[in-house]
Design a protein around this motif. Structure first.
Motif, mmCIF file in Angstrom:
data_model
loop_
_atom_site.group_PDB
_atom_site.id
_atom_site.type_symbol
_atom_site.label_atom_id
_atom_site.label_comp_id
_atom_site.label_asym_id
_atom_site.label_seq_id
_atom_site.Cartn_x
_atom_site.Cartn_y
_atom_site.Cartn_z
ATOM 1 N N LEU A 258 0.828 -1.204 0.000
ATOM 2 C CA LEU A 258 0.000 0.000 0.000
ATOM 3 C C LEU A 258 0.863 1.254 0.000
ATOM 4 O O LEU A 258 0.564 2.228 -0.707
ATOM 5 N N ARG A 259 1.939 1.247 0.802
ATOM 6 C CA ARG A 259 2.852 2.398 0.799
ATOM 7 C C ARG A 259 3.439 2.616 -0.590
ATOM 8 O O ARG A 259 3.547 3.751 -1.058
ATOM 9 N N GLN A 260 3.853 1.536 -1.239
ATOM 10 C CA GLN A 260 4.423 1.662 -2.572
ATOM 11 C C GLN A 260 3.407 2.217 -3.562
ATOM 12 O O GLN A 260 3.734 3.073 -4.394
ATOM 13 N N ALA A 261 2.152 1.734 -3.458
ATOM 14 C CA ALA A 261 1.116 2.233 -4.364
ATOM 15 C C ALA A 261 0.848 3.713 -4.134
ATOM 16 O O ALA A 261 0.700 4.493 -5.091
ATOM 17 N N LEU A 262 0.788 4.131 -2.854
ATOM 18 C CA LEU A 262 0.566 5.544 -2.547
ATOM 19 C C LEU A 262 1.725 6.393 -3.032
ATOM 20 O O LEU A 262 1.526 7.508 -3.549
ATOM 21 N N THR A 263 2.939 5.888 -2.879
ATOM 22 C CA THR A 263 4.109 6.637 -3.344
ATOM 23 C C THR A 263 4.081 6.797 -4.857
ATOM 24 O O THR A 263 4.336 7.890 -5.390
ATOM 25 N N ARG A 264 3.752 5.704 -5.568
ATOM 26 C CA ARG A 264 3.679 5.789 -7.029
ATOM 27 C C ARG A 264 2.594 6.771 -7.472
ATOM 28 O O ARG A 264 2.803 7.568 -8.391
ATOM 29 N N GLU A 265 1.446 6.709 -6.808
ATOM 30 C CA GLU A 265 0.361 7.626 -7.169
ATOM 31 C C GLU A 265 0.753 9.070 -6.903
ATOM 32 O O GLU A 265 0.518 9.957 -7.731
ATOM 33 N N ARG A 266 1.401 9.323 -5.747
ATOM 34 C CA ARG A 266 1.806 10.681 -5.412
ATOM 35 C C ARG A 266 2.836 11.210 -6.406
ATOM 36 O O ARG A 266 2.763 12.352 -6.872
ATOM 37 N N LEU A 267 3.809 10.370 -6.747
ATOM 38 C CA LEU A 267 4.837 10.796 -7.696
ATOM 39 C C LEU A 267 4.242 11.031 -9.077
ATOM 40 O O LEU A 267 4.605 11.994 -9.766
ATOM 41 N N PHE A 268 3.334 10.139 -9.494
ATOM 42 C CA PHE A 268 2.725 10.296 -10.808
ATOM 43 C C PHE A 268 1.927 11.600 -10.880
ATOM 44 O O PHE A 268 2.053 12.379 -11.829
ATOM 45 N N THR A 269 1.093 11.832 -9.856
ATOM 46 C CA THR A 269 0.288 13.051 -9.849
ATOM 47 C C THR A 269 1.165 14.283 -9.819
ATOM 48 O O THR A 269 0.918 15.270 -10.525
ATOM 49 N N SER A 270 2.205 14.239 -8.990
ATOM 50 C CA SER A 270 3.103 15.392 -8.895
ATOM 51 C C SER A 270 3.827 15.638 -10.203
ATOM 52 O O SER A 270 3.914 16.774 -10.681
ATOM 53 N N ASP A 271 4.351 14.572 -10.828
ATOM 54 C CA ASP A 271 5.102 14.729 -12.077
ATOM 55 C C ASP A 271 4.213 15.239 -13.199
ATOM 56 O O ASP A 271 4.583 16.166 -13.940
ATOM 57 N N VAL A 272 3.027 14.631 -13.348
ATOM 58 C CA VAL A 272 2.131 15.048 -14.420
ATOM 59 C C VAL A 272 1.692 16.491 -14.221
ATOM 60 O O VAL A 272 1.690 17.305 -15.169
ATOM 61 N N SER A 273 1.314 16.830 -12.960
ATOM 62 C CA SER A 273 0.879 18.193 -12.685
ATOM 63 C C SER A 273 1.998 19.195 -12.952
ATOM 64 O O SER A 273 1.774 20.290 -13.493
ATOM 65 N N HIS A 274 3.212 18.821 -12.562
ATOM 66 C CA HIS A 274 4.353 19.717 -12.775
ATOM 67 C C HIS A 274 4.620 19.905 -14.262
ATOM 68 O O HIS A 274 4.883 21.022 -14.744
ATOM 69 N N GLU A 275 4.550 18.839 -15.049
ATOM 70 C CA GLU A 275 4.830 18.935 -16.471
ATOM 71 C C GLU A 275 3.743 19.692 -17.221
ATOM 72 O O GLU A 275 4.012 20.252 -18.294
ATOM 73 N N LEU A 276 2.537 19.737 -16.684
ATOM 74 C CA LEU A 276 1.453 20.457 -17.351
ATOM 75 C C LEU A 276 1.578 21.961 -17.195
ATOM 76 O O LEU A 276 0.933 22.719 -17.943
ATOM 77 N N ARG A 277 2.370 22.407 -16.220
ATOM 78 C CA ARG A 277 2.479 23.843 -15.996
ATOM 79 C C ARG A 277 3.038 24.575 -17.216
ATOM 80 O O ARG A 277 2.558 25.650 -17.591
ATOM 81 N N THR A 278 4.060 24.009 -17.852
ATOM 82 C CA THR A 278 4.704 24.691 -18.978
ATOM 83 C C THR A 278 3.759 24.885 -20.152
ATOM 84 O O THR A 278 3.606 26.019 -20.640
#
Length: 426
Positions: A205-225
Motif C-alpha cells: 500500500l505504501r508503494q502504491a501511494l508513493t507511485r500515485e503521489r509521484l505520478f500526480t506530482s510529475d504530471v501536474s508539474h509537467e502540465l504547468r509549462t
C-alpha cells in the motif's frame, strides 16, 4: 449463520456452553447415582426388616415390632396388621406407594400364598433428595459463573495481541514509509503470522501511494509549462486589434479554461504532497475571500446562461484555510451547479460552519445519489463531456483537510451541497 458477537464474546459463550454441558451431565450423573444407590440400600434394608417381621406370623413371635416409621401388613393379619385393599394389587418386590399426602417405600413378599407388605415413610429420603438437588444446582450455577469468569479472563489474554495489532494497523502512521514493521512485536504464532501479512500488505500500500503521489506530482508539474504557453498565447491574441468579436470570445474562453486548468494542476500538486503539515506553506484565505474571488469568476458565465446568482454572505468565522484547496472545492461545486441547471437560480450561502451551494437544476437520480462522490460517476450521462471527476475531487480534498461534504435533494428539483470546514489551516 453469521455470528454478530465479537471474538471475545464467542470465547466466553463457548466456555459457558462447555461448562453447562459438562456440569449438567456431571450433576445429572451424581443425582442419578445417588438416587439409585439410596434406593438399593433402602430396598436391602426393607428386605431385611420384612424377613424379621415375618416371624410375627410364622412363630407368633410378637416381640418383633415394626420401626416407628414403618407399617407392616399381611394377609389375614389381626387388627391393624390386616392387609388394606389399596395394597393388595402390589407385585412382590420394591415399590413406591402414595397414600393420601404421604409417600412410602414398600417391600412386598409372598410366602405360602400369603402377601406381606412393609411400608416405610420416605419423608427423610425426600428431604435428603431435596438437599442433594439444591447442592447440585448451586454447584452447577457456581461452575457456570466460574466458567464465564475464566472465559472472560482467557478472552482478554487471547484477544490482547489481536486488539493491539488492530490498533496499530488502524493508526495512520503505519502508512508512513518510516513506520516500523509490526511482526517483530509478536510471537511466532497465528497473530504473528497475521502481523507478517499486515506488514506485507502495508508495504504494498505504501508503494502504491508513493507511485500515485509521484505520478500526480510529475504530471501536474509537467502540465504547468504548456499551460503557461497557452495563457501567454491567449494574451497576445487578445492584444491583436485585428481579431473580430467572435474570435475574441473564443480566445477568452480558452483563457478561462487555461486558468481553470492551472488551478486544477495546483490542486493536484497540493494533494500530491499528502501531508497536512506541509499545507501551511500554501496561501491562506478566509471563506469570504474565496467566495468573493469565485463570484467574480463565475458571475458572467452563470448570468449569461440566464440564471440568477444569489449570494448570502452570512456570518462565517474568520478562520483561514488552504486557499488552493478551498477554491477547488467551492469552484467545482459552482461548476457542477452551472452544468446541471438550465433555468432558475444558483445560491451560494456562507454559514457559521462553512458554506452551502443550492441550485434549481435537474437534481441527482435516486439510484446515483450515494455514489455521486465516486470517480467517473455523473448525474446525467447525456449532459456535456465531463468525466465525472469534479465531485470525486471535492470529496478527496475534504477528506484530506478534515472537512465534510454532504448532498441533499431539493423540492421540486435541484440539489444542495453543504461543506463544513471543521478543521482550519495551521
Amino acid at each position: 449463520m453469521e455470528f454478530k458477537q465479537s471474538l471475545a464474546q464467542r470465547i466466553i459463550i463457548a466456555f459457558a456452553l462447555m461448562s453447562a454441558l459438562v456440569a449438567g451431565a456431571f450433576a445429572m450423573g451424581i443425582v442419578a447415582t445417588v438416587h439409585l444407590v439410596e434406593e438399593k440400600l433402602i430396598s436391602a434394608g426393607l428386605g431385611g426388616d420384612l424377613q424379621r417381621l415375618l416371624l410375627m406370623d410364622s412363630v407368633s413371635d410378637w416381640s418383633h415390632r415394626p420401626e416407628p416409621d414403618q407399617l407392616f401388613y399381611f394377609s389375614g393379619g389381626p387388627g391393624d396388621f390386616e392387609l388394606p385393599k389399596d395394597l393388595r394389587h402390589l407385585e412382590p418386590g420394591f415399590h413406591e406407594v402414595f397414600r393420601e399426602q404421604l409417600s412410602y417405600h414398600a417391600m412386598v413378599e409372598v410366602v405360602d400364598g400369603r402377601r406381606y407388605v412393609l411400608l416405610q415413610d420416605q419423608s427423610d429420603f425426600e428431604e435428603r433428595e431435596r438437599v442433594l438437588f439444591a447442592v447440585v444446582l448451586v454447584g452447577f450455577v457456581l461452575s457456570l459463573a466460574l466458567a464465564v469468569f475464566l472465559g472472560w479472563i482467557l478472552a482478554r489474554k487471547v484477544m490482547a495481541p489481536v486488539v493491539r495489532l488492530a490498533r496499530q494497523v488502524r493508526h495512520r502512521d503505519q502508512l508512513l514509509g518510516l513506520a516500523p514493521p509490526l511482526a517483530p512485536d509478536y510471537a511466532a504464532d497465528e497473530v504473528g503470522e497475521l502481523a507478517v501479512a499486515f506488514d506485507a500488505t502495508l508495504g504494498r500500500l505504501r508503494q502504491a501511494l508513493t507511485r500515485e503521489r509521484l505520478f500526480t506530482s510529475d504530471v501536474s508539474h509537467e502540465l504547468r509549462t504548456p499551460l503557461m504557453v497557452l495563457a501567454s498565447s491567449c494574451e497576445l491574441l487578445l492584444e491583436n486589434p485585428g481579431i473580430d468579436q467572435r474570435g475574441r470570445n473564443q480566445v477568452e474562453r480558452i483563457a478561462r479554461a487555461c486558468e481553470e486548468m492551472r488551478e486544477l494542476v495546483q490542486t493536484f500538486l497540493t494533494l500530491a504532497r499528502a501531508q497536512r503539515e506541509e499545507s501551511s506553506a500554501s496561501p491562506q484565505q478566509t471563506v469570504t475571500q474565496v467566495a468573493d474571488g469565485l463570484l467574480c469568476l463565475w458571475r458572467d458565465p452563470i448570468e449569461s446562461k440566464g440564471l440568477i446568482l444569489n449570494f448570502e454572505p452570512g456570518n462565517p468565522p474568520d478562520a483561514r484555510y488552504n486557499a488552493t484547496l478551498l477554491n477547488a472545492v467551492m469552484g467545482n461545486l459552482l461548476r457542477n451547479a452551472l452544468h446541471y441547471t438550465e433555468t432558475g437560480f444558483i445560491r451560494l450561502a456562507l454559514t457559521d460552519k462553512g458554506f452551502m451551494i443550492e441550485d434549481s437544476g435537474v437534481g441527482i437520480p435516486e439510484e446515483k445519489r450515494e455514489a455521486m462522490f465516486e470517480p467517473f460517476v455523473r448525474g446525467s450521462e447525456k449532459r456535456g463531456e465531463g468525466l465525472g471527476l469534479g465531485l470525486s475531487l471535492v470529496q478527496r480534498i475534504c477528506e484530506n483537510q478534515g472537512w465534510t461534504v454532504s448532498l441533499t435533494t431539493m423540492e421540486p428539483n435541484g440539489c444542495r451541497f453543504e461543506v463544513e470546514l471543521t478543521q482550519t489551516a495551521k
